[in-house]
Write an enzyme that holds these catalytic residues in place. Structure first.
Site, PDB file in Angstrom:
ATOM      1  N   GLU A 152     -34.576  71.237  34.319  1.00  0.00           N
ATOM      2  CA  GLU A 152     -34.422  69.866  34.813  1.00  0.00           C
ATOM      3  C   GLU A 152     -35.414  68.918  34.124  1.00  0.00           C
ATOM      4  O   GLU A 152     -36.589  69.252  33.974  1.00  0.00           O
ATOM      5  CB  GLU A 152     -34.665  69.847  36.337  1.00  0.00           C
ATOM      6  CG  GLU A 152     -34.354  68.499  36.988  1.00  0.00           C
ATOM      7  CD  GLU A 152     -34.689  68.488  38.485  1.00  0.00           C
ATOM      8  OE1 GLU A 152     -35.398  69.401  38.950  1.00  0.00           O
ATOM      9  OE2 GLU A 152     -34.228  67.561  39.177  1.00  0.00           O
TER      10      GLU A 152
ATOM     11  N   LYS B 126     -27.033  64.311  40.364  1.00  0.00           N
ATOM     12  CA  LYS B 126     -27.652  65.042  41.483  1.00  0.00           C
ATOM     13  C   LYS B 126     -27.314  64.386  42.813  1.00  0.00           C
ATOM     14  O   LYS B 126     -27.592  63.197  43.031  1.00  0.00           O
ATOM     15  CB  LYS B 126     -29.169  65.068  41.263  1.00  0.00           C
ATOM     16  CG  LYS B 126     -29.962  65.939  42.212  1.00  0.00           C
ATOM     17  CD  LYS B 126     -31.437  66.007  41.721  1.00  0.00           C
ATOM     18  CE  LYS B 126     -32.318  66.883  42.575  1.00  0.00           C
ATOM     19  NZ  LYS B 126     -33.676  67.022  41.978  1.00  0.00           N
TER      20      LYS B 126
ATOM     21  N   CYS C 215     -31.382  71.290  40.914  1.00  0.00           N
ATOM     22  CA  CYS C 215     -32.573  71.533  41.733  1.00  0.00           C
ATOM     23  C   CYS C 215     -32.347  71.466  43.251  1.00  0.00           C
ATOM     24  O   CYS C 215     -31.791  72.394  43.805  1.00  0.00           O
ATOM     25  CB  CYS C 215     -33.695  70.607  41.293  1.00  0.00           C
ATOM     26  SG  CYS C 215     -35.356  71.255  41.758  1.00  0.00           S
TER      27      CYS C 215
END
Lengths: 296, 296
Positions: A45, A118, A155
């Site tokens: 990331e 995300k 994540c």
């Protein structure tokens, strides 16, 4: 069923304040992966920079770039040259004052196969992501590539079974998590072990519950807190690949930079889902409340 | 926050064709647990009988009983006598031709606190549960007791993150899985290890994703296949308790009968959910498709 192996590579490295140096590390890793025969490479990331979310600083929005933009162009050329699919993770500037934490998938012909913004955004001391990133608006949609349909998530998403499930239900053949997670060095060893183990268990369980392999790539190394309010973050590495029963196919170091290359048998999901047919038995007539914040 | 310990016990045993003998084992375990100070005792799935779903036999419906019925009466007396909450697992006869795989929760005053009818029903060679059990119609509702709100689920439910999530969202303070799972002895060791590990990972991940402890109780021992079409099932034990970060607080044997007694700190969820506030960040605006069978 015959084997149908896909060679994948995970590029785990430490980062510094030198953006070019960071990108060179990623590129060197991609080249090494290609040399070892990988067809899909996943980067960690926000691999171009330090994990800048340790503080809230307006100047740090300068790190963001458009998509397409300089990184996708450079990675597109590399992907085409090496005939390899690349999953990268960028700080996306979408408009003035509008930014996302976005993963991009570059096809082996150099084109942009798709992007994922995300969806779940964390915010806790040292991880002030809600300041920087608007929660994604593209939903949980896998991206079709020449190496399969990729369920790319990022994540914090890894803690939410909903994201993994929705990707698998849309036909994702792999779940992929670029990540930047680490310890608060002030926590004791027992707490650190619990956190690391929880992180692996949660993601391996996505493999189990959905009968699909999972790739997770984390950074390593210590990064200081520019505000000096904490002891910074010690990123814990442990990048890994799990097969569709959650079994570890590859497991990286906790401290070292690494190019982890591993074969995934893409036919294995077919057999696993025949013996563990969870998709057959979901009780969708009783799942409505999953769309609530809480059942009170 | 001060500790707030709840002593729980898991009764793991083997079963035979002798119903009384099986029930005596459960009762002996409950008594031992109470003697060790347990306030909550969890029995394994269908603890009164052999795991009868290895074949489809109409005569086996004779094993079923009503709720309330003989077992809840006997366990109610025991619960009252020992001042202990009991989670039991029964083959419920609801009406002529209508049966469920039902967990009951007996309050420490001997009353029936509530019941849960297994929602997800498996069916694969050796586990022909769809023949015996109508999928539950009570939904995912935790049961209030004097030791907390219990999110009772049963066996196959453990593979579905949706059930765990819905229980936690309704305030369950513990997730509890009575289970009967084992190996096909014809599978090789590697496959057996993958299956056992997947089983533990999936449930420990429910603890992680929801910041709630998980109790899982499985049987041990080999039970033959009455049809002789297979080598039967070798139940793998491994009953365990995980804390709200998925960490193992207690882990039972793979082969032996056991009364596993362990303290759960009921305040730990409060701290864990403060550092890992997943409930804060769920993207309910993008979860609608969880109520579909598949996204195609």
């Amino acid at each position: 069923m015959s084997n149908n192996n896909l060679k994948v590579a995970l590029i785990q490295h430490s980062n510094s304040g030198n953006l070019e140096e960071n990108f060179e590390k990623s590129i060197a890793g991609i080249k090494e992966a290609a040399q070892q025969g990988a067809k899909l490479v996943v980067l960690q990331e926000l691999h171009r920079s330090l994990y800048f979310c340790q503080t809230e600083e307006t100047d740090l929005f300068d790190l963001a770039e458009t998509i397409p933009g300089p990184s996708t162009t450079a990675l597109g050329e590399l992907a085409k040259q090496l005939n390899i699919v690349i999953v990268a993770s960028l700080f996306e500037k979408r408009a003035t004052g509008l930014y996302h934490n976005t993963a991009v998938v570059i096809e082996s012909n150099g084109t942009l196969a798709g992007k994922y913004r995300k969806m779940h955004i964390p915010d806790d001391p040292g991880f002030y992501e809600k300041f920087y990133f608007t929660p994604g608006d593209l939903g949980f949609e896998p991206i079709q590539t020449s190496v399969g349909k990729l369920g790319v998530l990022v994540c914090w998403d890894q803690w939410f079974p909903e994201g993994a499930r929705l990707m698998a239900m849309a036909g994702a053949e792999l779940l992929i998590y670029p990540t930047a997670i680490g310890w608060d060095p002030r926590d004791d060893k027992e707490e650190q072990v619990r956190q690391r183990d929880a992180w692996m268990i949660a993601q391996r369980a996505h493999a189990v519950s959905n009968g699909v392999p999972v790739i997770s790539v984390n950074r390593v190394g210590h990064e200081s807190d520019p505000s000096n309010q904490s002891d910074g973050i010690l990123f814990w590495g442990n990048s890994f690949v799990a097969g569709p029963q959650g079994e570890l196919l590859a497991h990286g170091s906790e401290e070292n930079e690494q190019v982890l290359v591993v074969d995934i048998d893409q036919n294995r999901s077919e057999s696993v889902r025949r013996i563990w047919p969870y998709f057959r038995d979901r009780r969708i007539d009783h799942y409505q409340d999953l769309c609530k914040i809480y059942r009170d």
